[in-house]
Design a protein around this motif. Structure first.
Motif, PDB file in Angstrom:
ATOM      1  N   GLU A   1       9.845   1.809  -4.107  1.00 26.19           N
ATOM      2  CA  GLU A   1       8.609   1.744  -3.897  1.00 26.19           C
ATOM      3  C   GLU A   1       8.032   1.157  -5.306  1.00 26.19           C
ATOM      4  OE1 GLU A   1       6.249   5.417  -2.406  1.00 26.19           O
ATOM      5  OE2 GLU A   1       6.862   6.029  -4.346  1.00 26.19           O
TER       6      GLU A   1
ATOM      7  N   PRO B   1      -3.200   0.562  -9.330  1.00 29.76           N
ATOM      8  CA  PRO B   1      -4.051  -0.351  -8.194  1.00 29.76           C
ATOM      9  C   PRO B   1      -4.808  -1.364  -8.384  1.00 29.76           C
ATOM     10  CG  PRO B   1      -4.452   1.980  -7.928  1.00 29.76           C
ATOM     11  CD  PRO B   1      -3.576   1.971  -9.221  1.00 29.76           C
TER      12      PRO B   1
ATOM     13  N   ARG C   1       2.130   0.946 -12.354  1.00 33.78           N
ATOM     14  CA  ARG C   1       1.064  -0.168 -12.069  1.00 33.78           C
ATOM     15  C   ARG C   1      -0.152   0.478 -11.617  1.00 33.78           C
ATOM     16  NH1 ARG C   1       1.368  -5.791  -8.212  1.00 33.78           N
ATOM     17  NH2 ARG C   1      -0.619  -6.334  -8.698  1.00 33.78           N
TER      18      ARG C   1
ATOM     19  N   LEU D   1       4.810   4.715 -11.099  1.00 30.09           N
ATOM     20  CA  LEU D   1       5.259   3.499 -10.526  1.00 30.09           C
ATOM     21  C   LEU D   1       4.682   2.424 -11.545  1.00 30.09           C
ATOM     22  CD1 LEU D   1       4.043   3.488  -6.554  1.00 30.09           C
ATOM     23  CD2 LEU D   1       6.174   4.210  -7.593  1.00 30.09           C
TER      24      LEU D   1
ATOM     25  N   THR E   1       3.227   8.633  -3.385  1.00 28.22           N
ATOM     26  CA  THR E   1       4.552   8.174  -4.051  1.00 28.22           C
ATOM     27  C   THR E   1       5.366   9.295  -3.403  1.00 28.22           C
ATOM     28  OG1 THR E   1       4.015   9.403  -6.178  1.00 28.22           O
ATOM     29  CG2 THR E   1       3.242   7.362  -6.035  1.00 28.22           C
TER      30      THR E   1
ATOM     31  N   ALA F   1       5.555  -2.108  -5.859  1.00 26.77           N
ATOM     32  CA  ALA F   1       4.318  -1.941  -6.528  1.00 26.77           C
ATOM     33  C   ALA F   1       4.237  -3.233  -7.500  1.00 26.77           C
ATOM     34  CB  ALA F   1       4.295  -0.686  -6.970  1.00 26.77           C
TER      35      ALA F   1
ATOM     36  N   THR G   1       0.772  -1.179  -0.106  1.00 28.80           N
ATOM     37  CA  THR G   1      -0.007   0.172   0.004  1.00 28.80           C
ATOM     38  C   THR G   1       0.908   1.226   0.021  1.00 28.80           C
ATOM     39  OG1 THR G   1      -1.640  -1.204   1.234  1.00 28.80           O
ATOM     40  CG2 THR G   1      -1.820   1.327   1.015  1.00 28.80           C
ATOM     41  N   THR G   2       0.745   2.193  -0.978  1.00 29.22           N
ATOM     42  CA  THR G   2       1.591   3.495  -0.981  1.00 29.22           C
ATOM     43  C   THR G   2       0.243   4.381  -0.559  1.00 29.22           C
ATOM     44  OG1 THR G   2       2.921   4.895  -2.171  1.00 29.22           O
ATOM     45  CG2 THR G   2       0.968   3.866  -3.436  1.00 29.22           C
TER      46      THR G   2
ATOM     47  N   ALA H   1       0.023   6.635  -9.123  1.00 33.01           N
ATOM     48  CA  ALA H   1       1.071   5.438  -8.903  1.00 33.01           C
ATOM     49  C   ALA H   1       1.252   5.006 -10.420  1.00 33.01           C
ATOM     50  CB  ALA H   1       0.428   4.417  -8.125  1.00 33.01           C
TER      51      ALA H   1
ATOM     52  N   THR I   1      -3.661   1.866  -3.233  1.00 37.27           N
ATOM     53  CA  THR I   1      -3.296   3.046  -2.916  1.00 37.27           C
ATOM     54  C   THR I   1      -4.658   3.582  -2.078  1.00 37.27           C
ATOM     55  OG1 THR I   1      -4.464   4.015  -4.984  1.00 37.27           O
ATOM     56  CG2 THR I   1      -2.055   3.444  -4.859  1.00 37.27           C
TER      57      THR I   1
ATOM     58  N   PHE J   1      -1.619  -4.618  -5.255  1.00 35.58           N
ATOM     59  CA  PHE J   1      -1.043  -3.344  -5.188  1.00 35.58           C
ATOM     60  C   PHE J   1      -2.420  -2.581  -4.822  1.00 35.58           C
ATOM     61  CE2 PHE J   1       0.216   0.981  -7.408  1.00 35.58           C
ATOM     62  CZ  PHE J   1       0.811   1.246  -6.300  1.00 35.58           C
TER      63      PHE J   1
END
Length: 603
Positions: free
Chosen positions: A225, A254, A252, A250, A184, A229, A180-181, A246, A237, A235
């Motif tokens: 990070e 979520p 990807r 990142l 970012t 992810a 879980t982010t 994200a 958020t 994954f």
């Protein structure tokens, strides 16, 4: 369905309050315990000081002893107990300081397996990575012993806890992983530097995230990070807006959105809040009176009050936007000679933004003390005044000569002393900053926008750069008590992955401003009149400032009945973000991770 046999929720902030994730963990803990019972474990970083306050250490369960022993052999000490919050969830705190000697080996392995660039990292990166690596070792041992053959889920919050997750997924260990982010690293850093990341995303003109991460000095945290992810079975958020971020930074999208919630039962009902508001408003009114009345007259019975609170992120939190809007509101009200239908002719805006201070502003403290002296003098005289009035009434006489010569003489002295600053201007800041005011962005923005606390200014401002506490000598209320007294909480963020402050304001039946660049703003958009969602996405600065100015003007013109109706609406809509509703998203993520892990480990 809560299919897991055990759920380990891993965060650096378990029993260790250092940021916003602590509020997420503590507020939903009761629902995690209700769902999973003793199958739920919170796993955190062992900080001796915070552990004394929040951790009730207990005997290690027999089934955990072998795993704890194996970790101790590697220099990692694990402590079992309960978190001293209402729901008392089970906790394992991991002390990995003896593992710091292996930090270079750990960094090398992360580079070789996931290309995490930590060559020039400092301890703010290394310590969490070493700790989370130890957590990975612990979970590996537990799946060999206490939970052998069981369906185990581990959820890792933020990059600070995810090195252990990478270790588990790379080795195809039988642990279903959720990463879980909450924001970012790259997005927060760019936004704090004044870059409109959402315009970058909207236009599709995003530079290579690796290039940006190197340029802005967050390559280690960003690569950690991004790798996390991509490697996680699921994954997640905390909002739709962070999901877009994200996906851009990142790589990807979520799988599940884990929206942040509150425990609505923690907040009083609307009627009780109204009673509390009247009580605490008297205290805030006294503070305003002591702050301004030594310099000029202000009708304290007809004031609208706004506030903003949060970290000192001048642009991200929309502090700059709020100040410029207040400046335009001030000019408009002065130009029009505005006096609204209920008599309101003054706006007071407080900025609860903590910064470095060396104590209260001496002038403000003296003003407060003198006002308190006047209050004490009046309170002391009231019994005698009461007796005099009652005595005259009981003798059939209209009250006269109620005030004694002594009291009148004391009042003259107090008046002369209190009004000796007439013609001056109240300070812009209630505290002495530990640095020159010329270097403070908030104060300089006040000056730039003509918010100088002059007698003719319709909008008054107070910068309050200290954490609110009932033990303080100025406002003398804690955060919830103080903010309950205001008409509107203004949180016009340009970067806000979720945004608890408008939600907490609404739960206290206080109107709030959020934006469509905030997670909570998107969640509540179109659902409430008591929560105003300011449009910032893809719009020019002046348009946004004008919109916020118009909203504040409109709110200032409302009658008390209209304000009460909007308060009730804000209170009602806050219940949509109750954990009893949103906790199902966590269960969904855990169940999906079990399915994904099963497929992953069979490859």
């Amino acid at each position: 369905m809560a299919d897991a046999d055990a759920v380990f929720e891993v965060s650096y902030e378990v029993c260790n309050k250092v940021g916003g994730i602590y509020a997420v963990l503590t507020s939903k803990a009761a629902h995690m315990v209700s769902t999973y019972g003793d199958k739920y474990y919170a796993v955190g970083f062992y900080d001796p000081h915070n552990a004394k306050l929040e951790f009730d250490e207990q005997d290690t369960p027999p089934e955990f002893k072998e795993a704890f022993y194996q970790l101790k052999e590697k220099g990692v000490v694990c402590r079992f107990g309960r978190w001293t919050i209402k729901s008392r969830p089970q906790v394992i705190l991991v002390d990995a300081k003896e593992l710091m000697g292996d930090k270079e080996k750990i960094k090398t392995r992360l580079w070789e397996t996931h290309h995490i660039d930590s060559l020039y990292s400092d301890n703010t990166f290394v310590e969490p990575v070493v700790w989370s690596t130890a957590v990975g070792l612990l979970l590996d041992e537990l799946t060999k012993t206490a939970f052998k053959g069981k369906r185990v889920v581990a959820q890792f919050h933020e990059w600070m806890s995810s090195a252990g997750m990478l270790q588990l997924t790379y080795a195809k260990k039988p642990v279903a992983t959720v990463f879980t982010t909450h924001a970012t690293m790259l997005g927060r850093t760019l936004s704090a530097s004044g870059i409109d990341i959402y315009e970058m995303i909207r236009s599709g003109k995003t530079e290579d995230p690796l290039v940006l991460a190197k340029k802005y000095g967050v390559i280690d945290k960003h690569t950690m990070e991004a790798a996390s992810a991509k490697a996680a079975d699921v994954f997640t958020t905390v909002s739709e807006i962070t999901g877009r971020e994200a996906e851009a930074f990142l790589g990807r999208k979520p799988d599940v959105l884990l929206l942040n919630g509150i425990d609505s039962q923690k907040y009083p009902e609307f009627e009780e809040l109204a009673v509390l508001r009247r009580h605490y408003r008297k205290n805030m009114k006294d503070f305003f009176a002591s702050y301004f009345l030594r310099y000029y007259d202000v009708d304290m019975t007809h004031v609208r009050s706004f506030y903003i609170s949060g970290r000192y992120e001048f642009h991200n939190k929309g502090i700059d936007l709020f100040i410029e809007s207040l400046g335009r509101l001030n000019e408009r009200m002065k130009k029009e000679g505005t006096k609204f239908s209920d008599g309101t002719c003054t706006i007071v805006a407080l900025f609860f933004i903590p910064s470095d201070t060396i104590g209260e502003n001496i002038e403000v403290l003296k003003n407060n003390s003198l006002y308190q002296d006047m209050q004490d003098q009046v309170e002391a005289a009231l019994p005698e005044i009461r007796d005099t009035v009652l005595n005259q009434l009981s003798h059939g006489k209209m009250p006269q000569n109620i005030l004694t010569d002594e009291f009148i003489g004391q009042c003259r002295k107090l008046i002369n002393h209190f009004t000796e600053r007439r013609g001056g201007r109240p300070p812009l800041c209630a505290f002495q900053l530990a640095y020159p005011e010329a270097n403070d962005a908030i104060i300089q923005a006040f000056i730039k926008n003509g918010l100088l606390n002059r007698a003719e200014d319709k909008v008054k401002v107070i910068y309050y750069p200290a954490y609110l506490s009932s033990a303080q000598r100025l406002i003398s209320m804690d955060y919830q008590q103080a903010t309950l007294t205001f008409d509107v909480g203004v949180f016009p963020s340009s970067y806000e992955p979720w945004g608890y402050t408008p939600l907490e304001a609404a739960a206290q039946s206080t109107m709030a401003v959020t934006t469509d660049l905030a997670g909570y703003g998107l969640f509540v958009d179109g659902k409430s009149k008591g929560i105003y969602v300011l449009r910032r996405w893809g719009r020019e600065w002046d348009e946004v400032v004008d919109d916020l100015t118009s909203y504040l003007y409109r709110i200032s013109s409302l009658t008390k009945k209209e304000i009460t109706e909007l308060r009730a609406d804000a209170k009602n809509i806050s219940s949509l973000a109750d954990w009893k509703i949103l906790i199902s998203n966590y269960i969904d993520a855990h169940d999906k991770a079990l399915i994904s892990m099963s497929a992953r480990t069979k490859k």
